[in-house]
Design a protein around this motif. Structure first.
Motif, short mmCIF file in Angstrom:
data_model
loop_
_atom_site.label_atom_id
_atom_site.label_comp_id
_atom_site.label_asym_id
_atom_site.label_seq_id
_atom_site.Cartn_x
_atom_site.Cartn_y
_atom_site.Cartn_z
N ALA A 1 0.78 -1.25 0.11
CA ALA A 1 0.03 0.11 0.15
C ALA A 1 0.92 1.20 0.08
O ALA A 1 1.56 1.39 0.85
CB ALA A 1 -0.91 0.02 1.08
N ASN A 2 0.71 1.88 -0.97
CA ASN A 2 1.46 3.14 -1.07
C ASN A 2 3.03 2.90 -1.03
O ASN A 2 3.62 3.72 -0.32
CB ASN A 2 1.02 4.32 -0.10
CG ASN A 2 -0.45 4.69 -0.50
OD1 ASN A 2 -0.70 5.01 -1.59
ND2 ASN A 2 -1.25 4.88 0.79
N GLY A 3 3.47 2.06 -1.68
CA GLY A 3 5.04 1.65 -1.49
C GLY A 3 5.13 1.04 -0.28
O GLY A 3 6.64 0.62 -0.22
N CYS A 4 4.53 0.65 0.68
CA CYS A 4 4.86 -0.07 1.97
C CYS A 4 4.36 -1.31 2.16
O CYS A 4 3.06 -1.57 1.85
CB CYS A 4 4.67 0.90 3.13
SG CYS A 4 5.12 0.37 4.74
N PHE A 5 5.09 -2.24 2.26
CA PHE A 5 4.90 -3.70 2.46
C PHE A 5 3.57 -3.75 3.84
O PHE A 5 3.94 -3.30 4.83
CB PHE A 5 5.86 -4.40 2.73
CG PHE A 5 5.45 -6.03 3.27
CD1 PHE A 5 5.46 -7.01 2.31
CD2 PHE A 5 5.20 -6.37 4.65
CE1 PHE A 5 4.91 -8.26 2.49
CE2 PHE A 5 4.80 -7.62 5.01
CZ PHE A 5 5.00 -8.55 4.03
N LEU A 6 2.57 -4.54 3.62
CA LEU A 6 1.52 -4.41 4.59
C LEU A 6 1.61 -5.94 5.10
O LEU A 6 1.57 -6.17 6.05
CB LEU A 6 0.04 -4.15 3.94
CG LEU A 6 -0.30 -2.79 4.00
CD1 LEU A 6 -1.77 -2.65 3.29
CD2 LEU A 6 -0.09 -1.90 5.20
N MET A 7 1.51 -7.12 4.29
CA MET A 7 1.22 -8.28 4.63
C MET A 7 1.48 -9.21 3.42
O MET A 7 1.60 -8.85 2.38
CB MET A 7 -0.44 -8.64 5.15
CG MET A 7 -1.30 -8.45 4.11
SD MET A 7 -2.98 -8.34 4.89
CE MET A 7 -2.84 -6.63 5.68
N ASP A 8 1.80 -10.43 3.98
CA ASP A 8 1.88 -11.47 2.68
C ASP A 8 1.15 -12.94 3.33
O ASP A 8 0.91 -12.98 4.26
CB ASP A 8 3.23 -11.87 2.20
CG ASP A 8 4.15 -12.11 3.49
OD1 ASP A 8 3.72 -12.73 4.34
OD2 ASP A 8 5.53 -11.84 3.35
#
Length: 236
Positions: A40-47
């Motif tokens: 999101a917006n270049g930032c890792f959230l989850m995988d």
């Protein structure tokens, strides 16, 4: 169209499967080997590499309700954030839950579950008769004057209280947001909050607005500080 990125540090190549621009910024679905990632917006959230903490979010809330008998026999639960689907799938696999509401504001994420590769991780839960997808912003939904009360609130929003990607999510974890959460629980209800790192300050904030039985469960990860689930109860 998918875009293959060069391999990094000997790991699998990264493939961008979908990229959406929405009212809250850019959301991207990527594949790295067998795993999928949400950015999101270049930032890792989850995988999808490890869903232990997302499952604990649900189990810890149910265990706490069981510990004291809970407000009702088949408790209702609101899950904040669909993500990669681990929390929802785990809740839907448990017949003791009654109503299961899940709030997700990103159209793209809902689509990736309904018709895309993340459906394998939500495991058909969106078709469960107990499940309702609420396509809205969590803060707006919670702030509604005539809002429904739940026996459990399980929140996996952003990266937790101390590290939010979306600035507006800060309000959820402050005093005003926690007061709203308190009011959206039935008496005896449980709040469970996932976080990418422990937060003693958040524990104190929970107590300050009236929550009791505040505890933190840690989940070790391969590198760095553990994921955690903060747990609290509305006693009165």
């Amino acid at each position: 169209m998918t875009t293959a990125l060069p391999e990094r540090d000997g790991h699998e190549a990264v493939v961008t499967l979908d990229r959406r621009e929405g009212p809250y910024g850019e959301v991207v679905l990527r594949q790295r080997g067998r795993d999928f990632e949400i950015i999101a917006n270049g930032c890792f959230l989850m995988d999808t590499a490890d869903g232990r903490s997302e499952r604990l979010l649900i189990q810890a809330a149910l265990d706490e309700l069981d510990r004291t008998g809970g407000p009702v026999e088949r408790p209702s639960v609101l899950i904040g954030g669909l993500g990669v689907g681990f929390s929802l799938a785990y809740a839907a696999a448990e017949p003791r839950w009654g109503r299961i509401a899940i709030v997700e504001r990103e159209t793209a994420i809902i689509d990736w579950h309904r018709t895309g590769p993340l459906g394998a991780f939500s495991d058909g839960a969106l078709e469960d008769a107990r499940v309702e997808v609420l396509h809205t912003d969590l803060l707006e939904y919670l702030a509604a004057a005539d809002g429904e009360r739940y026996d459990a609130l399980c929140l996996d929003i952003d990266n937790g209280p101390d590290w939010t990607v979306t600035e507006s999510n800060d309000g959820l974890y402050g005093a005003d947001g926690l007061a709203v959460l308190w009011h959206r629980l039935r008496t005896g209800g449980v709040l469970a909050v996932w976080s990418a790192q422990p937060s003693p300050a958040f524990e104190e904030a929970l107590r300050a607005v009236g929550f009791s039985d505040v505890v933190t469960h840690e989940i070790p990860v391969a590198r760095g500080v553990p994921d955690v689930v903060h747990l609290a109860r509305r006693a009165g």
